[in-house]
Design an enzyme around this catalytic site. Structure first.
Site, PDB file in Angstrom:
ATOM      1  N   SER A 122      37.695 -17.744  -1.185  1.00 33.22           N
ATOM      2  CA  SER A 122      38.988 -18.112  -0.610  1.00 33.22           C
ATOM      3  C   SER A 122      39.669 -16.867  -0.053  1.00 33.22           C
ATOM      4  O   SER A 122      39.014 -15.843   0.172  1.00 33.22           O
ATOM      5  CB  SER A 122      39.852 -18.800  -1.672  1.00 33.22           C
ATOM      6  OG  SER A 122      40.983 -19.403  -1.075  1.00 33.22           O
ATOM      7  N   ASN A 123      40.952 -16.930   0.151  1.00 34.98           N
ATOM      8  CA  ASN A 123      41.713 -15.785   0.672  1.00 34.98           C
ATOM      9  C   ASN A 123      43.139 -15.888   0.145  1.00 34.98           C
ATOM     10  O   ASN A 123      43.527 -16.925  -0.405  1.00 34.98           O
ATOM     11  CB  ASN A 123      41.662 -15.762   2.207  1.00 34.98           C
ATOM     12  CG  ASN A 123      42.258 -17.020   2.806  1.00 34.98           C
ATOM     13  OD1 ASN A 123      43.457 -17.274   2.673  1.00 34.98           O
ATOM     14  ND2 ASN A 123      41.420 -17.836   3.429  1.00 34.98           N
ATOM     15  N   PRO A 124      43.945 -14.822   0.298  1.00 37.28           N
ATOM     16  CA  PRO A 124      45.264 -14.815  -0.355  1.00 37.28           C
ATOM     17  C   PRO A 124      46.378 -15.547   0.392  1.00 37.28           C
ATOM     18  O   PRO A 124      47.558 -15.338   0.078  1.00 37.28           O
ATOM     19  CB  PRO A 124      45.608 -13.317  -0.447  1.00 37.28           C
ATOM     20  CG  PRO A 124      44.606 -12.598   0.371  1.00 37.28           C
ATOM     21  CD  PRO A 124      43.652 -13.560   0.966  1.00 37.28           C
TER      22      PRO A 124
ATOM     23  N   ALA B  54      44.678 -20.506   6.803  1.00 41.42           N
ATOM     24  CA  ALA B  54      43.654 -19.459   6.823  1.00 41.42           C
ATOM     25  C   ALA B  54      42.362 -20.117   6.355  1.00 41.42           C
ATOM     26  O   ALA B  54      42.042 -20.138   5.161  1.00 41.42           O
ATOM     27  CB  ALA B  54      44.052 -18.319   5.908  1.00 41.42           C
TER      28      ALA B  54
END
Ligand code: CTP
Length: 411
Positions: free
Chosen positions: A217-219, A284
């Site tokens: 995933s990403n922040p 995102a």
């Protein structure tokens, strides 16, 4: 020159000095301002709409556009500028403003503006010094309006107009405009200009599971997309928010569809987009997913492991292929060559514009409450916005998207 203000409303009045307006517009544009132009009917006797639109790099507003059968209150939209400047300001325009008339687009807009107003008069000295004009100037000054000039010098036809009455030069006007403190929009004063429209907004990250407890995933915090959804709802739109996993409360009045993976987001967004006019992809989206996610938790092994990843569907590009008149807005994060890369991205994905940001700037992008973005269109034209709260970015994004929609539909 100061970096602010950024949204400048330029009203061009019916003076011979109106011919200097394109030069002012070019200077403001070069300084990074986003310029909207209103030309009064009399102004258009001196300067052509085409030269104003060319210098401003956008369509201009006039009584013809105001009285055209369109559903938006154009004067209220134009009044949202950070600052307003009236060039070639005539005795008549000063009088209309000082007496609160709303008989044309320029005066109606001046009744609605909330930011600072700068008058740059241009008229014959006898007119300028007439008590009626001076009384109107005094009234406007008592409301906090600013004045630049008129200055000493030849005015209009040689011989007829020497004395104080000549308009200040474009360079000086641009500097004065850019030195005005910009208006901060009030979160509460909104017009329901998105009523009747359906917006789909995607937000947050996606999770690409490798096994039931591990994922890529990403922040992304989702704050930008949630701000767009709330703002659009407050402006009367029917809003569907397709959200990846985030720690934010559902915005009131918004239909929220929760998803996890890019494939789920793809399906939910494309489905919701069928009935939408505007789609804003702030999510995102992870570019890859595991080719074969495990159905059970994988125990660790002593050696190295590799994961076979396959590309995820590009949701924005899929929307771009089936565009059918919808307005598509994307976001892009770049670490270098931002404008060039975002331009190519807008072209490739058939987006109307992309808001570009740089994740390396502190306090912006991932997780922060502020954002510093550059609006990039597929033709490469671009405008940098000041550092703003994500809510303020949402306000401007929706203004732009609505403008594209109105132009496309001729509404
Ligand atoms: N986007 C999307 N689907 C994806 C990837 C991105 O809809 N699978 C959208 C994002 O929501 C954003 C825009 O496309 O609005 C740009 O995303 P970005 O990841 O910067 O673009 P990519 O096409 O992935 O380009 P690259 O990673 O090569 O920079």
């Amino acid at each position: 020159m100061s970096a602010e203000p950024h949204r400048v409303l330029v009203i061009v009045g019916g003076s011979v000095a109106a011919i200097k307006a394109p030069s002012l517009l070019r200077r403001l544009h070069e300084a990074g301002a986003e310029v909207q132009v209103i030309a009064t009917r009399a102004a258009l006797a001196f300067v052509t709409p085409l030269s104003l639109a060319t210098a401003a790099e956008r369509e201009i507003a006039s009584d013809d556009t105001w009285f055209a059968p369109r559903p938006d209150a154009q004067h209220l939209k134009l009044a949202r500028a950070d600052v307003s400047v009236i060039v070639g300001a005539t005795a008549d325009l000063l009088a209309r403003a000082a007496h609160g008339l709303a008989s044309d687009l320029a005066s109606a807009t001046l009744l609605s503006v909330r930011g600072p107003v700068l008058w740059v008069p241009a008229m014959n000295e006898q007119m300028w010094t007439h008590p009626a004009v001076q009384a109107n100037v005094a009234t406007l000054k008592s409301w906090g309006h600013h004045f630049l000039g008129p200055v000493e010098g030849a005015f209009g036809t040689a011989g007829e107009g020497a004395g104080t009455g000549r308009m200040a030069e474009p360079e000086e006007i641009a500097a004065a405009v850019l030195a005005l403190p910009p208006h901060k929009p009030q979160a509460t004063s909104r017009t329901p200009d998105l009523q009747g429209l359906t917006l789909v907004v995607s937000a947050g990250p996606t999770r690409e599971y490798l096994d039931p407890v591990r994922f890529i995933s990403n922040p992304s915090s989702g704050k930008m997309g949630y701000a767009v959804a709330s703002e659009a709802q407050a402006r009367g739109a029917n809003v569907i928010l397709v959200s990846g996993p985030v720690n934010l409360p559902d915005p009131p009045g918004v239909q929220v569809i929760k998803v996890e993976s890019a494939v789920q987001m793809h399906d939910a967004v494309l489905d919701a987009a069928q009935d939408a006019q505007i789609i804003v992809m702030t999510a995102a989206v992870a570019d890859y997913r595991a080719a074969a996610p495990k159905s059970e938790k994988e125990a660790k092994t002593a050696g190295e492991v590799s994961i076979h990843l396959v590309p995820n569907p590009d949701i924005l590009a899929a929307l771009g292929r089936e565009k059918a008149g919808r307005v598509l807005v994307g976001f892009a994060m770049e670490t270098h060559a931002g404008v060039e890369r975002a331009t190519l991205k807008a072209q490739r994905k058939n987006a109307d514009f992309i808001l570009l940001n740089y994740p390396t700037q502190s306090g912006t992008a991932f997780g922060g409450d502020d954002n510093q973005v550059t609006l990039v269109r597929p033709n490469g034209s671009h405008a940098q916005w000041p550092r703003l709260s994500k809510r303020e970015v949402a306000v401007r994004l929706l203004d732009e998207a609505l403008q594209v929609y109105m132009q496309r539909t001729g509404a």
